[in-house]
Design an enzyme around this catalytic site. Structure first.
Site, PDB file in Angstrom:
ATOM      1  N   HIS A  72     -29.403  44.782 -98.186  1.00  0.00           N
ATOM      2  CA  HIS A  72     -30.689  44.307 -98.678  1.00  0.00           C
ATOM      3  C   HIS A  72     -32.009  44.834 -98.251  1.00  0.00           C
ATOM      4  O   HIS A  72     -32.119  44.988 -97.030  1.00  0.00           O
ATOM      5  CB  HIS A  72     -30.764  42.840 -98.794  1.00  0.00           C
ATOM      6  CG  HIS A  72     -29.922  42.112 -99.749  1.00  0.00           C
ATOM      7  ND1 HIS A  72     -30.184  40.858-100.326  1.00  0.00           N
ATOM      8  CD2 HIS A  72     -28.830  42.440-100.495  1.00  0.00           C
ATOM      9  CE1 HIS A  72     -29.286  40.457-101.160  1.00  0.00           C
ATOM     10  NE2 HIS A  72     -28.360  41.660-101.245  1.00  0.00           N
ATOM     11  N   TYR A 200     -36.583  33.032-101.543  1.00  0.00           N
ATOM     12  CA  TYR A 200     -36.997  31.909-100.723  1.00  0.00           C
ATOM     13  C   TYR A 200     -37.980  31.062-101.668  1.00  0.00           C
ATOM     14  O   TYR A 200     -38.710  31.690-102.354  1.00  0.00           O
ATOM     15  CB  TYR A 200     -37.704  32.385 -99.374  1.00  0.00           C
ATOM     16  CG  TYR A 200     -36.531  32.670 -98.791  1.00  0.00           C
ATOM     17  CD1 TYR A 200     -36.206  33.968 -98.378  1.00  0.00           C
ATOM     18  CD2 TYR A 200     -36.072  31.808 -97.703  1.00  0.00           C
ATOM     19  CE1 TYR A 200     -35.292  34.333 -97.538  1.00  0.00           C
ATOM     20  CE2 TYR A 200     -35.049  32.122 -96.659  1.00  0.00           C
ATOM     21  CZ  TYR A 200     -34.665  33.234 -96.517  1.00  0.00           C
ATOM     22  OH  TYR A 200     -34.029  33.718 -95.518  1.00  0.00           O
ATOM     23  N   PRO A 292     -31.960  27.248 -90.472  1.00  0.00           N
ATOM     24  CA  PRO A 292     -31.521  28.653 -90.943  1.00  0.00           C
ATOM     25  C   PRO A 292     -32.375  29.046 -91.955  1.00  0.00           C
ATOM     26  O   PRO A 292     -32.145  30.115 -92.358  1.00  0.00           O
ATOM     27  CB  PRO A 292     -30.464  27.873 -92.009  1.00  0.00           C
ATOM     28  CG  PRO A 292     -30.804  26.395 -92.325  1.00  0.00           C
ATOM     29  CD  PRO A 292     -31.750  25.964 -91.171  1.00  0.00           C
ATOM     30  N   LYS A 296     -31.475  33.370 -88.668  1.00  0.00           N
ATOM     31  CA  LYS A 296     -31.416  33.746 -87.228  1.00  0.00           C
ATOM     32  C   LYS A 296     -30.106  33.223 -86.371  1.00  0.00           C
ATOM     33  O   LYS A 296     -29.807  33.958 -85.149  1.00  0.00           O
ATOM     34  CB  LYS A 296     -32.707  33.544 -86.350  1.00  0.00           C
ATOM     35  CG  LYS A 296     -33.912  34.339 -86.951  1.00  0.00           C
ATOM     36  CD  LYS A 296     -33.497  35.888 -86.742  1.00  0.00           C
ATOM     37  CE  LYS A 296     -34.784  36.753 -87.464  1.00  0.00           C
ATOM     38  NZ  LYS A 296     -34.290  37.896 -88.188  1.00  0.00           N
ATOM     39  N   TYR A 383     -37.933  39.405 -89.722  1.00  0.00           N
ATOM     40  CA  TYR A 383     -36.806  39.021 -90.530  1.00  0.00           C
ATOM     41  C   TYR A 383     -35.696  40.250 -90.343  1.00  0.00           C
ATOM     42  O   TYR A 383     -34.263  39.901 -90.200  1.00  0.00           O
ATOM     43  CB  TYR A 383     -37.023  39.094 -92.144  1.00  0.00           C
ATOM     44  CG  TYR A 383     -36.081  38.379 -92.709  1.00  0.00           C
ATOM     45  CD1 TYR A 383     -36.158  37.128 -93.224  1.00  0.00           C
ATOM     46  CD2 TYR A 383     -35.023  39.002 -93.616  1.00  0.00           C
ATOM     47  CE1 TYR A 383     -35.205  36.277 -94.178  1.00  0.00           C
ATOM     48  CE2 TYR A 383     -34.002  38.467 -94.160  1.00  0.00           C
ATOM     49  CZ  TYR A 383     -34.117  36.939 -94.472  1.00  0.00           C
ATOM     50  OH  TYR A 383     -33.265  36.406 -95.167  1.00  0.00           O
TER      51      TYR A 383
HETATM   52  C1  PHB Z   1     -27.001  32.381 -96.607  1.00  0.00           C
HETATM   53  O1  PHB Z   1     -26.817  33.361 -97.476  1.00  0.00           O
HETATM   54  O2  PHB Z   1     -26.227  31.204 -96.666  1.00  0.00           O
HETATM   55  C2  PHB Z   1     -28.449  32.082 -96.015  1.00  0.00           C
HETATM   56  C3  PHB Z   1     -29.283  33.127 -96.180  1.00  0.00           C
HETATM   57  C4  PHB Z   1     -30.700  33.277 -95.551  1.00  0.00           C
HETATM   58  C5  PHB Z   1     -30.905  32.019 -94.871  1.00  0.00           C
HETATM   59  C6  PHB Z   1     -29.889  31.043 -94.904  1.00  0.00           C
HETATM   60  C7  PHB Z   1     -28.850  31.011 -95.096  1.00  0.00           C
HETATM   61  O3  PHB Z   1     -32.111  32.006 -94.262  1.00  0.00           O
END
Ligand code: PHB
Ligand code: APR
Length: 388
Positions: A72, A200, A292, A296, A383
């Site tokens: 990505h 997000y 989460p 990280k 990130y």
């Molecule tokens: C996930 O794909 O489970 C995932 C991705 C990004 C995050 C947390 C979980 O910040």
């Protein structure tokens, strides 16, 4: 039994450390409380930094990741129904890999089995002894009898609820913690992802995240109350709560279906300092937890392991303890930056307080992120992962 490094815990931290040490001719034994199947049964996150990808390659377990993982170059942030794109590639020249932590754990387990390095699963009542002495020991019960491992060093990679950190006298450890009054309700579904990149979502109804595991398997999260239980969230209610938080295009594209996994995870920020106690070294969730939101958790475990493996290799190969002496300080420098980034993303995107002032602050933070190249670059750098 005798070994050079006894590793407690066969999660990503313990397995990755074991692989890197084995590759450098350092004997190690992993002691794990659960069975391998149980460890693999846990569904966790799945965004990997470039530095973590490089470490998995160095450990010789990157093949499937490169074949099945999704690169990505950016991420989407949807604020109150309006989507914004942030390109890591343009801002930092780097990308991330979306590849489930369960798959990484499987690759590490297969890698370890392939080199015949010992992992003792279903080992109960693990206890650590003489971590400040010259000859630390690990005892445990397995198959009805008690066993003992004598070693030079112990790596506590047994997660937040493990025995390693608990074996340290409270007076010798400082704990830093922030608990958020909310959880993440996550589902896994055999449905095509709603978008090529992660979305997000910041919305008055609360946070949401649209992620994936493959072109046919999706992972979605919505913010929920810690008082909630899974029974009160049938699939249909989940989709009804997710859909209105999305922008029009995503709402159109959303494919719903039955969940194949559903769980609630509390959000917590936690750091234990220092990360070394005599011959005991803590790594991963045993020493720190991040919410989460910043993706990280796994990357910090890999970061610790990178510093610890280098220190142990230096100890045995170059007879120098400088890496081990600086392990805690170096690992914590990176840990606190990831803690700050994860806390910032969490407070910026979740509905934590109902104070309209906080709501406006979030919007100001997000608007600055989308209008300022400096802010977007800072976001992207964190990130994709700060250099070791
Ligand atoms: C996930 O794909 O489970 C995932 C991705 C990004 C995050 C947390 C979980 O910040
Ligand atoms: N004795 C032996 N093993 C133990 C004990 C114990 N007393 N306590 C816990 N363990 C094992 C657990 O069963 C688990 O398999 O230690 C392992 C710890 O693994 P993780 O919790 O996955 O921690 P870590 O390897 O540090 O990985 C961190 O996991 O939770 C995610 O978001 C987190 O991505 C991060 C990653």
């Amino acid at each position: 039994m005798r070994t050079q490094v006894a590793i407690i815990g066969a999660g990503p931290a313990g397995l990755l450390l074991g692989q890197l040490l084995h590759k450098n001719g350092i004997d190690n034994v992993i002691v794990e409380r659960h069975t391998g199947e149980y460890v693999l049964g846990r569904v966790r996150a799945g965004v990997i930094e470039q530095v973590t990808m490089d470490l998995l390659d160095e450990a010789g377990v990157g093949e499937r990741m490169h074949r099945d993982g999704l690169i990505h170059d950016g991420v989407q942030i949807c604020v109150d129904g309006k989507r914004h794109h942030l390109s890591f590639k343009e801002l930092t020249g780097k990308s991330v890999m979306v590849y489930g932590q369960t798959e990484i754990t499987k690759d590490l387990m297969d890698g370890r089995a392939a080199v015949g390095a010992p992992t003792l699963y279903a080992a109960y009542d693990v206890a650590l002894h003489d971590i400040h002495g010259g000859k630390p020991r690990v005892t445990f019960r397995k198959d009805g009898s008690t066993h003992e491992i004598e070693c030079d060093f112990i790596a506590g990679c047994d997660g937040f609820h493990g025995i390693s950190r608990k074996s340290v006298p409270p007076s010798a450890i400082s704990n830093y913690e922030r608990v958020y009054p909310l959880g993440w309700l996550g589902i896994l579904s055999e449905t095509p992802p709603v978008s090529e990149e992660l979305i997000y979502v910041r919305h008055p109804r609360g946070f949401a995240l649209c992620s994936m595991r493959s072109p046919t398997r999706s992972r979605y999260y919505i913010q929920c109350s810690l008082a909630d239980d899974i029974e009160s969230w049938p699939d249909e209610r989940f989709w009804e709560e997710l859909r209105p938080r999305l922008d029009d295009e995503a709402r159109e594209a959303l494919v719903t279906g039955p969940s194949i996994e559903k769980s609630i995870a509390p959000l917590r920020s936690f750091v234990a300092e220092p990360m070394r106690f005599g011959r005991l070294f803590l790594a991963g969730d045993a020493a720190h937890i991040v919410p989460p939101t910043g993706a990280k958790g796994l990357n910090l475990a890999a970061s610790d392991v990178q510093y610890l493996a280098r220190g142990l290799i230096e100890h045995y190969r170059d007879k120098s303890d400088s890496g081990l002496e600086h392990y805690s300080e170096r690992a914590l420098l990176r840990v606190w930056k990831a803690e700050r980034f994860s806390w910032w993303m969490t407070t910026m995107l979740h509905r934590i307080s109902d104070n309209p002032f906080d709501y406006q602050l979030q919007l100001a933070d997000l608007d600055y992120l989308f209008r300022s190249k400096a802010a977007a670059t800072a976001f992207a750098e964190n990130y994709v992962g700060l250099p070791y």
